[in-house]
Scaffold this active site. Structure first.
Site, mmCIF file in Angstrom:
data_model
loop_
_atom_site.group_PDB
_atom_site.id
_atom_site.type_symbol
_atom_site.label_atom_id
_atom_site.label_comp_id
_atom_site.label_asym_id
_atom_site.label_seq_id
_atom_site.Cartn_x
_atom_site.Cartn_y
_atom_site.Cartn_z
ATOM 1 N N ASN A 21 65.528 46.122 24.657
ATOM 2 C CA ASN A 21 66.396 45.632 23.591
ATOM 3 C C ASN A 21 67.682 46.440 23.667
ATOM 4 O OD1 ASN A 21 64.559 43.710 22.653
ATOM 5 N ND2 ASN A 21 63.486 45.244 21.440
ATOM 6 N N LYS A 48 63.797 37.948 30.258
ATOM 7 C CA LYS A 48 62.655 38.801 30.552
ATOM 8 C C LYS A 48 62.223 38.740 32.015
ATOM 9 C CE LYS A 48 60.670 38.110 25.948
ATOM 10 N NZ LYS A 48 61.034 39.257 25.134
ATOM 11 N N HIS A 75 53.016 38.935 16.568
ATOM 12 C CA HIS A 75 53.917 39.614 17.505
ATOM 13 C C HIS A 75 55.145 40.205 16.833
ATOM 14 C CE1 HIS A 75 51.347 38.020 20.552
ATOM 15 N NE2 HIS A 75 51.673 36.770 20.287
ATOM 16 N N ARG A 115 70.323 47.232 22.027
ATOM 17 C CA ARG A 115 70.967 47.342 20.709
ATOM 18 C C ARG A 115 70.242 48.403 19.916
ATOM 19 N NH1 ARG A 115 66.650 45.135 17.868
ATOM 20 N NH2 ARG A 115 65.619 43.450 18.970
ATOM 21 N N GLU A 154 52.107 36.441 32.028
ATOM 22 C CA GLU A 154 51.701 37.839 32.184
ATOM 23 C C GLU A 154 50.215 38.004 31.952
ATOM 24 O OE1 GLU A 154 53.864 40.257 29.393
ATOM 25 O OE2 GLU A 154 55.676 40.226 30.622
ATOM 26 N N GLU A 169 60.137 44.664 27.991
ATOM 27 C CA GLU A 169 61.518 44.206 27.871
ATOM 28 C C GLU A 169 62.372 45.358 27.377
ATOM 29 O OE1 GLU A 169 62.651 41.537 24.802
ATOM 30 O OE2 GLU A 169 61.338 42.414 23.288
ATOM 31 N N GLU A 228 60.775 48.678 25.738
ATOM 32 C CA GLU A 228 59.464 48.379 25.160
ATOM 33 C C GLU A 228 58.404 48.326 26.261
ATOM 34 O OE1 GLU A 228 60.616 45.865 21.142
ATOM 35 O OE2 GLU A 228 59.874 44.731 22.848
HETATM 36 P P1 ADP Z 1 62.856 44.514 16.682
HETATM 37 O O1 ADP Z 1 62.005 44.967 17.793
HETATM 38 O O2 ADP Z 1 64.008 45.454 16.451
HETATM 39 O O3 ADP Z 1 62.128 44.147 15.464
HETATM 40 P P2 ADP Z 1 63.366 41.666 17.066
HETATM 41 O O4 ADP Z 1 63.678 41.038 18.377
HETATM 42 O O5 ADP Z 1 62.101 41.306 16.429
HETATM 43 O O6 ADP Z 1 63.529 43.229 17.280
HETATM 44 O O7 ADP Z 1 64.566 41.332 16.080
HETATM 45 C C1 ADP Z 1 65.198 42.313 15.294
HETATM 46 C C2 ADP Z 1 65.624 41.725 13.992
HETATM 47 O O8 ADP Z 1 66.747 40.939 14.185
HETATM 48 C C3 ADP Z 1 64.553 40.902 13.335
HETATM 49 O O9 ADP Z 1 64.109 41.512 12.175
HETATM 50 C C4 ADP Z 1 65.201 39.584 13.027
HETATM 51 O O10 ADP Z 1 65.213 39.364 11.656
HETATM 52 C C5 ADP Z 1 66.609 39.750 13.489
HETATM 53 N N1 ADP Z 1 66.947 38.698 14.405
HETATM 54 C C6 ADP Z 1 66.421 38.469 15.619
HETATM 55 N N2 ADP Z 1 67.000 37.434 16.190
HETATM 56 C C7 ADP Z 1 67.931 36.984 15.321
HETATM 57 C C8 ADP Z 1 68.883 35.938 15.340
HETATM 58 N N3 ADP Z 1 69.016 35.122 16.361
HETATM 59 N N4 ADP Z 1 69.672 35.773 14.278
HETATM 60 C C9 ADP Z 1 69.559 36.576 13.224
HETATM 61 N N5 ADP Z 1 68.702 37.590 13.150
HETATM 62 C C10 ADP Z 1 67.889 37.791 14.175
HETATM 63 P P1 ADP Z 2 59.862 39.726 21.908
HETATM 64 O O1 ADP Z 2 61.115 39.568 22.692
HETATM 65 O O2 ADP Z 2 59.523 38.507 21.156
HETATM 66 O O3 ADP Z 2 59.872 40.998 21.127
HETATM 67 P P2 ADP Z 2 57.960 41.026 23.723
HETATM 68 O O4 ADP Z 2 57.866 40.759 25.170
HETATM 69 O O5 ADP Z 2 58.580 42.320 23.315
HETATM 70 O O6 ADP Z 2 58.725 39.829 23.035
HETATM 71 O O7 ADP Z 2 56.499 40.909 23.104
HETATM 72 C C1 ADP Z 2 56.282 40.923 21.715
HETATM 73 C C2 ADP Z 2 54.893 41.445 21.410
HETATM 74 O O8 ADP Z 2 53.869 40.658 22.042
HETATM 75 C C3 ADP Z 2 54.632 42.843 21.908
HETATM 76 O O9 ADP Z 2 55.099 43.813 21.000
HETATM 77 C C4 ADP Z 2 53.129 42.850 22.078
HETATM 78 O O10 ADP Z 2 52.488 43.064 20.846
HETATM 79 C C5 ADP Z 2 52.808 41.462 22.514
HETATM 80 N N1 ADP Z 2 52.723 41.392 23.981
HETATM 81 C C6 ADP Z 2 53.746 41.156 24.822
HETATM 82 N N2 ADP Z 2 53.336 41.148 26.101
HETATM 83 C C7 ADP Z 2 52.006 41.374 26.082
HETATM 84 C C8 ADP Z 2 51.000 41.455 27.094
HETATM 85 N N3 ADP Z 2 51.292 41.285 28.381
HETATM 86 N N4 ADP Z 2 49.738 41.700 26.717
HETATM 87 C C9 ADP Z 2 49.424 41.846 25.404
HETATM 88 N N5 ADP Z 2 50.317 41.763 24.409
HETATM 89 C C10 ADP Z 2 51.610 41.534 24.730
HETATM 90 MG MG MG Z 3 59.985 42.866 21.886
#
Ligand code: ADP
Ligand code: ADP
Ligand code: MG
Length: 698
Positions: free
Chosen positions: A295, A116, A235, A297, A200, A293, A275
């Site tokens: 993603n 990130k 989150h 995929r 942040e 960030e 995102e």
């Molecule tokens: P999204 O924004 O698509 O929900 P996440 O980062 O939360 O993205 O992860 C997507 C899905 O992938 C989640 O529902 C989680 O169950 C699965 N996932 C995330 N990391 C892993 C991992 N290291 N191994 C297996 N499944 C994972």
């Molecule tokens: P992850 O890789 O675990 O998905 P993210 O950076 O996408 O991590 O953050 C996950 C969630 O946390 C976001 O969907 C949001 O709800 C919250 N979040 C992340 N950054 C902030 C921020 N700077 N201020 C408030 N909420 C945040």
């Molecule tokens: Mg995220």
């Protein structure tokens, strides 16, 4: 186009990919762990290869085994799904080195966005707005604390390698910074093997809005509009939708442009999601959104985008990976209507969303599509499958589309009310409560909404008299009569066996309930009673609800009459295939019977009653004989006794692994083992683990 692909994933996403591949005439190879040998994705694929033991580190994360399986079966490309190896650039390198195609972006694109902090630095350079904060290399606590002060509290500490909401801590004042930092570092180290963080600004009234992008190998990048994923708990996304409620033309133009710029900056190919976090404290403004960030995929929630664009994102992934151009240009991609997706999980919302396991003894997905809407269920399980402790406990994604937001939300609520799961604790009622929450329904959602209303959203109302009566009726064996479409015949059968009132016992939430079931004048009559005395039936009149503890605020106990006319009612048979019928004319709720339990469905809320097994309790009293049942769903890890073996009271017979903990099951008394569960078996709550032999005179 490819002839054959391998899918390096499991569950609903593997099934989802297989469906599109099949439609395109592409053969599929599934991979599976020991726990998934009979899983739906294995059944659906043209071929399947075992890749290892149940734990992900021994199967779905073993790159070499997966690549070897692809080579062995002649697959030309590998689709990683989401999670697992999908965002692992070393895996991509290996796939390419093996002469195969990775269905996704290049390893370089994944690396650019993988961390990130580095991603934010890159995006800053590309002119994409990033969340204000510190995303540098230096990590000493004094520096981080001073950066936090500069940024201004509240701040969010994030693991740079983070994902799935892990390694994140909100800090409201400087005194808490040190402790929050060490917590985030510990969690990050454990989950990602990397304890570096960024700090942040915690955005005010945050909304999570993301943009779906698509690139090809010819430098084209388009966006497929936005999704709103602000409904989150810890989150993590709960209900997603497209488009974002209240989206303005200005903000959409600014966000989609920034997303396309971000993808172009890394020469992105394939499906990706940018995102953003949006400050919605003063409405949606084009200068109040920031990159969080990317993603790299396919996203879990991609179906809502498919519903509003009419496109198949997996098909696009396959085309782009096969070297084709994007099928459409930006001006050919239109937005139509509104869509929601709810993530149906095996979890206990009331216990802080604790993940659950269990066997899905009864599973019914929505069959009726509300007028004007379109519905879709994405799942990787079927009735009888187990939710094991090894993988993500998602059961299904319920997706609804309508001409506008209100229609789509009504369709989602209808889907939730039609969903029936028994055998594991599920979040259906929580999802339904959220879908009907006034703020959510108004589109006034921010990421804190669920947290603020958690109590109300997760409260379970006490079962009403109608629900208890239905459970008592089922427990009485009313359903075991001869099955007939003629209600008179059915009734006659029941009456024949139960001419005298039958007493039944149920347990709900630790409370014992007694009831008397009889047949009078063509009606089943259920009267409440207690253990000691059966109260005289108050037939016909609305009965009093049973004295149950009210542990919730939502919904008053129903005052449905506790008598059912068998004439209009549908008879429920065990193992009844097919979909649930509309409950025309009958007030008999839908219910499911499974070992030792009865689950009654009341809209999206389900009530599970334990039906004490008279045999089992006799066994307990009787000493030498009987059976030992699983106290909770789990995996039989170790079996320490054999059939025919004489065991002593207290002797460990087997180890049950449940919720990542081991529980030793010991012999309740001396006896001889007649039957014992097999090692590696997934068992549900109440399954017989050990049966003892009858011993005359023991
Ligand atoms: P999204 O924004 O698509 O929900 P996440 O980062 O939360 O993205 O992860 C997507 C899905 O992938 C989640 O529902 C989680 O169950 C699965 N996932 C995330 N990391 C892993 C991992 N290291 N191994 C297996 N499944 C994972
Ligand atoms: P992850 O890789 O675990 O998905 P993210 O950076 O996408 O991590 O953050 C996950 C969630 O946390 C976001 O969907 C949001 O709800 C919250 N979040 C992340 N950054 C902030 C921020 N700077 N201020 C408030 N909420 C945040
Ligand atoms: Mg995220």
């Amino acid at each position: 186009m490819f002839q054959k692909i391998l899918i390096a994933n499991r569950g609903e996403i593997a099934c989802r990919i297989i469906r599109t591949a099949r439609r395109m005439g592409i053969a599929t190879v599934a991979v599976y762990s020991d726990a998934d040998a009979h899983a739906l994705h294995v059944e659906m694929a043209d071929e399947a290869v075992r890749i290892g033991a149940a734990p992900v580190g021994e199967s779905y994360l073993v790159a070499d085994n997966i690549i070897e399986a692809a080579r062995m079966r002649g697959a030309e490309a590998i689709h990683p799904g989401y999670g697992f190896l999908s965002e692992n650039p070393d895996f991509v390198d290996k796939v390419v080195a093996a002469g195969l195609t990775f269905i996704g972006p290049s390893a370089a694109s994944i690396r650019a966005m993988g961390l990130k902090d580095a991603a934010k630095r890159l995006m800053e350079k590309a002119g994409v707005p990033v969340v204000p904060g510190y995303h540098g290399e230096a990590q000493d606590i004094v520096l981080l604390a001073s950066k936090a002060r500069e940024i201004g509290y509240p701040v969010l500490i994030k693991a740079r390698a983070g994902g799935g909401g892990k390694g994140m801590r909100r800090v409201d004042n400087p005194d808490d910074f040190a402790e929050a930092l060490s917590g985030a570092r510990r969690e990050a180290k454990a989950a990602f093997g990397d304890d570096r963080v960024l700090v942040e600004k915690y955005v005010d009234k945050p909304r999570h809005i993301e943009v779906q992008v698509f690139g090809d190998d010819f430098g084209n990048v388009v966006h497929l509009y936005e999704r709103d994923c602000s409904a989150q708990r810890r989150h993590q996304k709960v209900i997603e939708e497209a488009p974002a409620p209240g989206m303005t033309a200005e903000l959409r133009a600014a966000m989609t442009e920034a997303a396309v710029t971000a993808a172009q900056a890394i020469a992105y190919s394939g499906a990706g999601t940018i995102e953003f976090i949006v400050d919605a404290s003063e409405g949606l403004k084009p200068d109040r959104f920031w990159f969080m960030e990317m993603n790299t995929r396919l996203q879990v929630e991609h179906p809502v985008t498919e519903m509003v664009t009419g496109l198949d994102l997996v098909e696009w992934q396959l085309r782009v990976a096969a070297g084709q151009r994007l099928p459409l240009t930006q001006d050919q991609i239109a937005l139509n209507g509104h869509a929601f997706e709810a993530r149906l999980y095996a979890e206990d919302a009331a216990k802080g969303f604790l993940p659950a396991t269990g066997t899905l003894h009864h599973l019914r997905f929505p069959a009726i599509t509300p007028a004007g809407a379109e519905i879709r269920v994405e799942t990787g399980v079927r009735e009888g499958d187990a939710i094991s402790p090894y993988y993500d406990p998602m059961i299904a994604k319920l997706v609804a589309h309508g001409p506008d937001r209100a229609a789509a939300l009504a369709a989602l609520s209808s889907m939730l009310a039609q969903t029936e799961v028994a055998g594991s604790t599920v979040n259906t009622a929580f999802l339904a409560a959220l879908a009907t929450d006034a703020d959510f329904a108004a589109g006034d959602v921010d990421t804190g909404l669920i947290g603020r209303k958690q109590q109300a959203l997760t409260a379970v109302p006490a079962p009403g008299a109608g629900v208890i009566a239905a459970a008592a009726l089922a427990a009485s064996g009313a359903e075991d009569g001869p099955v007939s479409d003629d209600p008179w015949a059915a009734l006659a059968g029941y009456a024949h066996f139960h001419a005298v009132p039958k007493r039944v016992m149920l347990k709900f939430g630790g409370e014992e309930l007694a009831a008397r079931v009889s047949v009078e004048e063509g009606r089943w009559l259920v009267a409440p009673g207690t253990n000691a005395t059966l109260s005289p039936s108050s037939v016909g009149a609305a009965p009093h609800p049973y004295p149950l503890p009210t542990n919730g605020e939502r919904g008053a106990p129903a005052s449905a009459p506790a008598s059912f006319s068998p004439f209009a009612g549908r008879r429920y048979r065990q193992g009844d295939e097919g979909q649930r019928q509309p409950n025309t004319g009958s007030n008999l709720p839908s219910l499911a019977r499974w070992p030792g339990h009865i689950t009654v469905f009341d809209g999206a809320i389900s009530y599970t009653f334990a039906v004490p097994d008279p045999l089992a309790s006799a066994d307990e009293a009787g000493g030498g004989t009987g059976s030992l049942r699983a106290p909770m769903p789990g995996l039989v890890k170790v079996v320490r006794a054999a059939v025919g073996e004489r065991v002593a009271k207290g002797q460990p017979l087997l180890i049950l692994e449940a919720m990542k903990m081991e529980h030793t099951i010991a012999a309740p008394h001396d006896g001889i083992v007649a039957e014992i569960a097999t090692e590696g078996a997934q068992v549900s709550d109440g399954t017989v683990l050990v049966r003892f032999a009858e011993e005359a005179g023991d």
